[in-house]
Design an enzyme around this catalytic site. Sequence first.
Site, PDB file in Angstrom:
ATOM      1  N   GLU A  38       1.213  -1.453   0.154  1.00  0.00           N
ATOM      2  CA  GLU A  38       0.306  -0.130  -0.138  1.00  0.00           C
ATOM      3  C   GLU A  38       0.608   1.086  -0.014  1.00  0.00           C
ATOM      4  OE1 GLU A  38      -2.798  -0.849   3.385  1.00  0.00           O
ATOM      5  OE2 GLU A  38      -2.984  -2.834   2.795  1.00  0.00           O
ATOM      6  N   GLU A  63      -4.630  -5.955   2.797  1.00  0.00           N
ATOM      7  CA  GLU A  63      -3.893  -7.441   4.057  1.00  0.00           C
ATOM      8  C   GLU A  63      -3.407  -8.941   3.719  1.00  0.00           C
ATOM      9  OE1 GLU A  63      -5.015  -4.804   5.328  1.00  0.00           O
ATOM     10  OE2 GLU A  63      -3.392  -3.093   5.147  1.00  0.00           O
ATOM     11  N   PHE A  67       3.032  -0.717   9.184  1.00  0.00           N
ATOM     12  CA  PHE A  67       2.352  -1.189  10.313  1.00  0.00           C
ATOM     13  C   PHE A  67       2.956  -2.312  10.756  1.00  0.00           C
ATOM     14  CE2 PHE A  67       1.638   3.502   9.938  1.00  0.00           C
ATOM     15  CZ  PHE A  67       1.859   3.964  11.296  1.00  0.00           C
ATOM     16  N   ALA A  68       3.647  -3.029  11.513  1.00  0.00           N
ATOM     17  CA  ALA A  68       3.274  -3.825  11.654  1.00  0.00           C
ATOM     18  C   ALA A  68       2.467  -4.808  12.391  1.00  0.00           C
ATOM     19  CB  ALA A  68       4.581  -4.560  14.001  1.00  0.00           C
ATOM     20  N   PHE A  99      -0.492  -4.358  10.778  1.00  0.00           N
ATOM     21  CA  PHE A  99      -1.124  -4.888   9.621  1.00  0.00           C
ATOM     22  C   PHE A  99      -0.815  -6.471   9.219  1.00  0.00           C
ATOM     23  CE2 PHE A  99      -1.180  -0.077   8.260  1.00  0.00           C
ATOM     24  CZ  PHE A  99      -1.814   0.403   9.773  1.00  0.00           C
ATOM     25  N   HIS A 153      -0.912   0.869  16.098  1.00  0.00           N
ATOM     26  CA  HIS A 153      -0.292   1.086  15.294  1.00  0.00           C
ATOM     27  C   HIS A 153       1.203   1.387  15.653  1.00  0.00           C
ATOM     28  CE1 HIS A 153      -3.268   2.954  13.222  1.00  0.00           C
ATOM     29  NE2 HIS A 153      -2.896   3.341  11.577  1.00  0.00           N
TER      30      HIS A 153
HETATM   31  C1  LIG Z   1      -5.205  -2.795   7.846  1.00  0.00           C
HETATM   32  C2  LIG Z   1      -4.774  -1.597   7.656  1.00  0.00           C
HETATM   33  N1  LIG Z   1      -4.101  -1.528   6.418  1.00  0.00           N
HETATM   34  C3  LIG Z   1      -3.855  -0.077   6.140  1.00  0.00           C
HETATM   35  C4  LIG Z   1      -4.177   0.821   6.982  1.00  0.00           C
HETATM   36  C5  LIG Z   1      -2.775   2.213   6.890  1.00  0.00           C
HETATM   37  N2  LIG Z   1      -4.060   3.864   5.716  1.00  0.00           N
HETATM   38  C6  LIG Z   1      -4.732   4.248   6.789  1.00  0.00           C
HETATM   39  S1  LIG Z   1      -6.061   5.254   5.921  1.00  0.00           S
HETATM   40  C7  LIG Z   1      -5.400   4.418   4.889  1.00  0.00           C
HETATM   41  C8  LIG Z   1      -6.340   4.204   3.767  1.00  0.00           C
HETATM   42  C9  LIG Z   1      -7.775   4.744   2.984  1.00  0.00           C
HETATM   43  O1  LIG Z   1      -8.887   4.918   2.901  1.00  0.00           O
HETATM   44  P1  LIG Z   1      -9.973   4.928   3.287  1.00  0.00           P
HETATM   45  O2  LIG Z   1     -11.192   3.940   3.525  1.00  0.00           O
HETATM   46  O3  LIG Z   1     -10.480   5.344   1.077  1.00  0.00           O
HETATM   47  O4  LIG Z   1     -10.484   5.930   3.693  1.00  0.00           O
HETATM   48  P2  LIG Z   1     -10.383   7.714   3.609  1.00  0.00           P
HETATM   49  O5  LIG Z   1      -9.144   7.686   4.605  1.00  0.00           O
HETATM   50  O6  LIG Z   1      -9.659   7.832   1.924  1.00  0.00           O
HETATM   51  O7  LIG Z   1     -11.277   8.548   4.666  1.00  0.00           O
HETATM   52  C10 LIG Z   1      -4.484   3.256   5.093  1.00  0.00           C
HETATM   53  C11 LIG Z   1      -3.915   2.006   3.500  1.00  0.00           C
HETATM   54  C12 LIG Z   1      -4.451   0.755   8.358  1.00  0.00           C
HETATM   55  N3  LIG Z   1      -4.339   2.249   8.544  1.00  0.00           N
HETATM   56  N4  LIG Z   1      -4.974  -0.038   8.575  1.00  0.00           N
END
Ligand SMILES: Cc1ncc(C[n+]2csc(CCOP(=O)(O)OP(=O)(O)O)c2C)c(N)n1
Lengths: 322, 322, 333, 333
Positions: free
Chosen positions: B29, B58, B81-82, B84, B127
């Site tokens: 990601e 994931e 992050f670990a 995940f 996190h």
């Molecule tokens: C399981 C997991 N994978 C990756 C992340 C890192 N991460 C945080 S927000 C995000 C994007 C989320 O996109 P969306 O669901 O569209 O929400 P938005 O931020 O656009 O409101 C990611 C990949 C996470 N927090 N949790």
Amino acid sequence: MPSKRMIAAINEALFEEMERDENIIVFGEDVQLAIMGDTRGLYERFGPNRIRNTPICEATLTGMALGATAAGYHVVLHMMFANFVYTGFDAIANQISKMRLMTGGQLKIPVTFLACYGGGGSNAAQHSDSAHPALMNLGGINVVMPSTPADAKGLLKTALRSPNPCFFLEAAARGGQMGEVPDGEHLVPFGKAALAREGSDVTLVTMGSATKWCLDAATSLGKAGIEAEVVDLRSLVPIDEEAILKSIAKTGRLVVVDESRDCCGAGSHIAAIAADKGFFSLKAPVKRVNIPDVAIPYAPAAELAVLPTPGRIEAAVRQLVG
Amino acid sequence: MPSKRMIAAINEALFEEMERDENIIVFGEDVQLAIMGDTRGLYERFGPNRIRNTPICEATLTGMALGATAAGYHVVLHMMFANFVYTGFDAIANQISKMRLMTGGQLKIPVTFLACYGGGGSNAAQHSDSAHPALMNLGGINVVMPSTPADAKGLLKTALRSPNPCFFLEAAARGGQMGEVPDGEHLVPFGKAALAREGSDVTLVTMGSATKWCLDAATSLGKAGIEAEVVDLRSLVPIDEEAILKSIAKTGRLVVVDESRDCCGAGSHIAAIAADKGFFSLKAPVKRVNIPDVAIPYAPAAELAVLPTPGRIEAAVRQLVG
Amino acid sequence: MIAVKEKSNKHEYVELLERMLLIRRSEERLALLAAAGQLPGAVHLYIGEEAVAVGACSVLQERDWITSTHRGHGHFLAKGGDLKAMFAEIWGKKEGICKGMGGSMHVADFSKGILGANGIVGGGFAIATGAGFGAKLRGDGRVVSCFFGDGAANQGVFMESMNISSAWGLPVIFICENNGLSEFTVSSTITGGKLEDRAKAFMPTKVVDGNDVLAVQAAVREAVERARRGDGPSYVEAKTYRIRGHLEAEDAMLGGGTYRSKEDIAAWQAKGKDPISRFETYLLGNGIVEASEVTALQDKIIRIVNEAVAYADAGEDADVTLAHSLMFAAQEA
Amino acid sequence: MIAVKEKSNKHEYVELLERMLLIRRSEERLALLAAAGQLPGAVHLYIGEEAVAVGACSVLQERDWITSTHRGHGHFLAKGGDLKAMFAEIWGKKEGICKGMGGSMHVADFSKGILGANGIVGGGFAIATGAGFGAKLRGDGRVVSCFFGDGAANQGVFMESMNISSAWGLPVIFICENNGLSEFTVSSTITGGKLEDRAKAFMPTKVVDGNDVLAVQAAVREAVERARRGDGPSYVEAKTYRIRGHLEAEDAMLGGGTYRSKEDIAAWQAKGKDPISRFETYLLGNGIVEASEVTALQDKIIRIVNEAVAYADAGEDADVTLAHSLMFAAQEA
Ligand SMILES: Cc1ncc(C[n+]2csc(CCOP(=O)(O)OP(=O)(O)O)c2C)c(N)n1
Ligand SMILES: Cc1ncc(C[n+]2csc(CCOP(=O)(O)OP(=O)(O)O)c2C)c(N)n1
Ligand SMILES: [Mg+2]
Ligand SMILES: [Mg+2]
């Protein structure tokens, strides 16, 4: 006291507690016809609102267990094999074990997980793991592993009255093991070990499936004049440090026996406790007999070779005594 | 040797190895714009067939990493992050760590996982975890944790040439840490600890993020006349038992310092090794300084209180020496 | 929380506007403080998306549940969470709604049905489904709204949760906040097909202009009514946009890289697009409120935000021992 | 493996029949041996579903990949896996295709593109998607067939994998073996909507009679051609039925309980339904083969199965040290 199979004792605990507390609900894959045997008959007695088959989707089931507590339920989620705990691990590790602290203690999480662990059935690597080390490392989850039908009933009843998440782990190969089981109200508290055998020469600290192997090894060692004390922890989180320390204060020697892989396994943790708080009692190195750091092989003899069976336990003891 | 930030050293290893071996591909990601910094510039250099942003999923990404090796690729999967890692744990635990044995050795699994672990940023419980104990317990996965930019480069280059799955864990709060980094070919072998500081009174065995804390504690202890030896393991699977045993043979005292939770953590495992193979060297109990068995709290002071910081390390040493 | 009304009227409209303004102004303050390095941890702002949370929560009752995301301030405030307690939480104070243990990504108030913001993308799906299962078993007419992003819609738990909700007829409303972005990734590059079609396999769906608070309200109202009737789950997709960075530290993390254009942001900020100025214009244009009333409202909100900042500033630092004492609940007698 | 033909002809038809018979007869033998307690571990039989694996694999090349399930013997044999090596594996012998380390649930032959049976329900989705990604990057025209059950279609990785495959146009064919059962659960009780609709959100779909080997073959052929052209993934759903229990120890596990009727089983075993007798009837009826040819074929298969049993019986026990030596591959020089 009536003698019962392990699986019947577990079943009895579920029946009794579900009768007692109508907020207990059970769900999981194939719990209705009871693929693991432990939930048999609950559906006929309690119906689809108290026990229900789910789709195969462990990642959601574990998170659902948390969600359903919001409605005041005590959730019993059956995970079938411990390997499938990995499939549903996210909500266990990231939500259930952390949610109470993250919210400043706003909620209780009365969720009891059931899962069958361990080898002995030639079920190969994806159906023979013991997942307890990963669970023990999470911090927010109780982990219990009975070795007798009586403890199975008593620990499960305690879990079903607990406001905290708990993994109740059943040894897959030991469901048929017999033992006396007290009728009705029988509670085994978490964090209290049982002295499964007294002895003066060496302490075997163990739990769950490995207890029988330790007792067999102890019997055999006894014939050779070596008296092994067997401490059955019964619960791993919380753990009865006192019982461990008391026994090594008496024997001065410790072998830890556990059916999980060595590296960061339960055995290592117990050895570490001994090396810290029990250091001055120890007269010899602390040995570990457990699963080597490998996947469980299929072929029966190859599987048996990686399990902590009596022969391996005896050999470890003989390194220390004699 | 040029001095570089940790994150730059990691980036350099990726660049050099991707230049060297066109079978290395990177996905995860937000690897293209490099949310964690370490993959910066790879997209501009190698394009979408060698480095690619993925959807957030994931559980599939980890399994895909395995699948892509069938086509002859060495896959680098960035898990961010670990925590995940838990989300993608199923394919790691049930497939990747077991597939080679389950198939009788038919395949190699050249997969390198990157993940940032640990606290220090007030990122709260979801996190800030260190997932290495759960990974170490799987048996089929190498786990490395550099503490210096040079080791980061050298360990990652080794991982990228390895036919086996490896978790390369980056301390989230230490990306900016500076250090000299050899240009070009610089390989740090797995399973070889580094002697980060020599000392005679007590051994601190540590790795990754905790190394700096140990060195700081050692400096402070040194002023009080206590000479701590610091062994930086660098790799946890395989682990350099010899280095641990050699140092405790010299000092007779051991404190294990690690940024993972205590129960079945890396610290317990190292203590267990000492209590077995190093028993006769030990003059005092083996102490562990690590994360207590709790979720990481958010508020900065509360977070700091659960990290294995120099003050806690010093206190543990003073229980043994002095 | 905004009361449920049979018929829309001025009072309700003003409440919608007020709630959106509260979110906007309090988050603008967070942006300033984050830029000044005065907030611990990561801060993900909801600015530009206020109409979704406010429109949706306006048709929920206090006893109804929501699950939220890493971008959770808006949901928290829209569902009736207390701003002071939220700020104190983000400040890491004892008075925080989670006693300083959770921070921005974990604001929760179970007493108001807010089952928590969540740092795991997709973490809310299963919790919402479980809560919906609980509500269905209790038969008490409660419903659950599950907020999630377009990025989260690629997590498999989305399908799993829709499957269970549909197979068992659970009162769950899946509310997709489709802002077209997943962190620094344009979601269309990592998304196959249309999100709505994924949901169509399981339940009634509706896609609405997520910057139109009344459109969101109407769609969610219909879904809530269906759920309360026992007719099962629905999917509502709100097309919206995130005006701020993924998180406030974004610029530093991007290191000069870009994933969207300034023009895009500006277009979504324009009067006709921005959910708040657009609704103001609507209310003024239709003579529902006077300009002076809007000014008064703005002033009131600023005052409330100032008070919350003062409250959080004056709070005590979080108790560092809580991590030890809170992990497990005490067994009842 | 069955060769790819431009036009169906007798030779190809006989190969289809032969392959189905091979699976049936060898599994019937396994059933007998399991009942006699002579096989270690759990044995999940494919009996009744042979047309799916055989029809699908008949249009794959040797270099193409498949991922399989816990019910994997049929896929293994259909894709050209060696029966002797499979039996030796199930027997736990050194000569086993996995040296006795994997057993029934893990039969794999990477040299034939069989990326493994899998004991994790849904475990094949991501592996297939990763292999498809690899094939796409290599641009070598390989395709991947991912076999999975209707139960597995409730695992979220199904959606995740379809999403990636569709977003990136990967050459993956998702082949759903819809037998209506997930262990002891009737799948309709735990499934929302139609499985096909889940896939429709991402890719072309086709539902076929899974007991008609030619129908399966035609649908998969079309999907394979699309994938090879670079036009991305497809979904093929084959309606079929599992005649045997979920696993051979089923009766003991059910403890008298039932989840389906004897009549259901009988209906699917009837001549017009059973994939093998039905295809035989078709071939005979259309004069494509003679009765004597079928008899000869049956005899040949029995001989092959007998030989495989003898081979496995005569094998050496698995090397118990392999668990230690095989976990990690040696670093190359
Ligand atoms: C399981 C997991 N994978 C990756 C992340 C890192 N991460 C945080 S927000 C995000 C994007 C989320 O996109 P969306 O669901 O569209 O929400 P938005 O931020 O656009 O409101 C990611 C990949 C996470 N927090 N949790
Ligand atoms: C992750 C996981 N969960 C549960 C199981 C137990 N299990 C084995 S087969 C099965 C049912 C699978 O149904 P389906 O996918 O339809 O395949 P079928 O058996 O019908 O061929 C289940 C639940 C498992 N092996 N893996
Ligand atoms: Mg988004
Ligand atoms: Mg099925």
